[in-house]
Design a protein around this motif. Structure first.
Motif, PDB file in Angstrom:
ATOM      1  N   LEU A  13     -12.925  11.420   3.659  1.00 33.64           N
ATOM      2  CA  LEU A  13     -11.666  11.136   2.972  1.00 33.64           C
ATOM      3  C   LEU A  13     -11.233   9.711   3.294  1.00 33.64           C
ATOM      4  CD1 LEU A  13      -9.281  12.190   1.289  1.00 33.64           C
ATOM      5  CD2 LEU A  13      -8.281  13.040   3.417  1.00 33.64           C
ATOM      6  N   ARG A  14     -11.085   8.897   2.263  1.00 32.90           N
ATOM      7  CA  ARG A  14     -10.754   7.483   2.438  1.00 32.90           C
ATOM      8  C   ARG A  14      -9.776   7.030   1.352  1.00 32.90           C
ATOM      9  NH1 ARG A  14     -14.040   6.378   6.215  1.00 32.90           N
ATOM     10  NH2 ARG A  14     -16.268   6.652   6.256  1.00 32.90           N
ATOM     11  N   THR A  15      -9.159   5.899   1.633  1.00 33.47           N
ATOM     12  CA  THR A  15      -8.291   5.272   0.632  1.00 33.47           C
ATOM     13  C   THR A  15      -9.051   4.231  -0.176  1.00 33.47           C
ATOM     14  OG1 THR A  15      -7.547   3.578   2.175  1.00 33.47           O
ATOM     15  CG2 THR A  15      -6.204   5.589   2.021  1.00 33.47           C
ATOM     16  N   TYR A  16     -10.240   3.848   0.270  1.00 32.59           N
ATOM     17  CA  TYR A  16     -11.057   2.825  -0.387  1.00 32.59           C
ATOM     18  C   TYR A  16     -10.293   1.516  -0.533  1.00 32.59           C
ATOM     19  CZ  TYR A  16     -14.292   6.586  -1.075  1.00 32.59           C
ATOM     20  OH  TYR A  16     -15.154   7.627  -0.845  1.00 32.59           O
ATOM     21  N   GLY A  17      -9.764   1.064   0.589  1.00 27.55           N
ATOM     22  CA  GLY A  17      -9.003  -0.180   0.629  1.00 27.55           C
ATOM     23  C   GLY A  17      -7.602   0.097   1.116  1.00 27.55           C
ATOM     24  N   ASP A  20      -0.283   1.313  -0.308  1.00 28.04           N
ATOM     25  CA  ASP A  20       1.080   1.004   0.111  1.00 28.04           C
ATOM     26  C   ASP A  20       1.394   1.485   1.525  1.00 28.04           C
ATOM     27  OD1 ASP A  20       1.543  -0.171  -2.338  1.00 28.04           O
ATOM     28  OD2 ASP A  20       2.537   1.587  -3.189  1.00 28.04           O
ATOM     29  N   TYR A  21       0.708   2.523   1.971  1.00 28.30           N
ATOM     30  CA  TYR A  21       0.993   3.111   3.276  1.00 28.30           C
ATOM     31  C   TYR A  21       0.203   2.470   4.413  1.00 28.30           C
ATOM     32  CZ  TYR A  21       2.880   6.566   0.107  1.00 28.30           C
ATOM     33  OH  TYR A  21       3.581   7.175  -0.894  1.00 28.30           O
ATOM     34  N   SER A  22      -0.848   1.760   4.096  1.00 27.24           N
ATOM     35  CA  SER A  22      -1.768   1.237   5.109  1.00 27.24           C
ATOM     36  C   SER A  22      -1.100   0.335   6.138  1.00 27.24           C
ATOM     37  CB  SER A  22      -2.915   0.473   4.448  1.00 27.24           C
ATOM     38  OG  SER A  22      -3.690   1.333   3.656  1.00 27.24           O
ATOM     39  N   ALA A  23      -0.176  -0.478   5.731  1.00 24.15           N
ATOM     40  CA  ALA A  23       0.465  -1.428   6.642  1.00 24.15           C
ATOM     41  C   ALA A  23       1.801  -0.936   7.180  1.00 24.15           C
ATOM     42  CB  ALA A  23       0.660  -2.767   5.935  1.00 24.15           C
TER      43      ALA A  23
END
Length: 82
Positions: A13-17, A20-23
């Motif tokens: 399971l990945r976001t592939y980059g 909006d939530y990553s940072a």
């Protein structure tokens, strides 16, 4: 959503980059989550794992899956707080 996802399902399971939530940090994520979710996810000692799980809840994973995802990521990648 899978009924009983495996360890491999969580590691795949990945976001592939970045999304909006990553940072988002702790303060930003709390705005998206209810108090119960924050308390449940706080079972992790490492802040990086807490934030990882909170980001997955914000992305829409149920809390129990977000916890399993964070544990799988930690097991595979050994996320550590800076």
């Amino acid at each position: 959503m899978l009924k009983n996802p495996s360890f491999a399902d969580f590691t795949a399971l990945r976001t592939y980059g970045n999304d909006d939530y990553s940072a988002m940090g702790w303060e930003d994520l709390q705005a998206y989550l209810n108090e119960e979710t924050v308390i449940i996810v706080e079972q992790f000692e490492d802040e990086a794992n807490i934030l990882n799980a909170l980001r997955w809840v914000a992305r829409g994973l149920p809390v129990n899956y977000a916890i399993r995802k964070a544990r799988a990521d930690h097991s595979m990648y050994r996320y550590r707080s800076p």
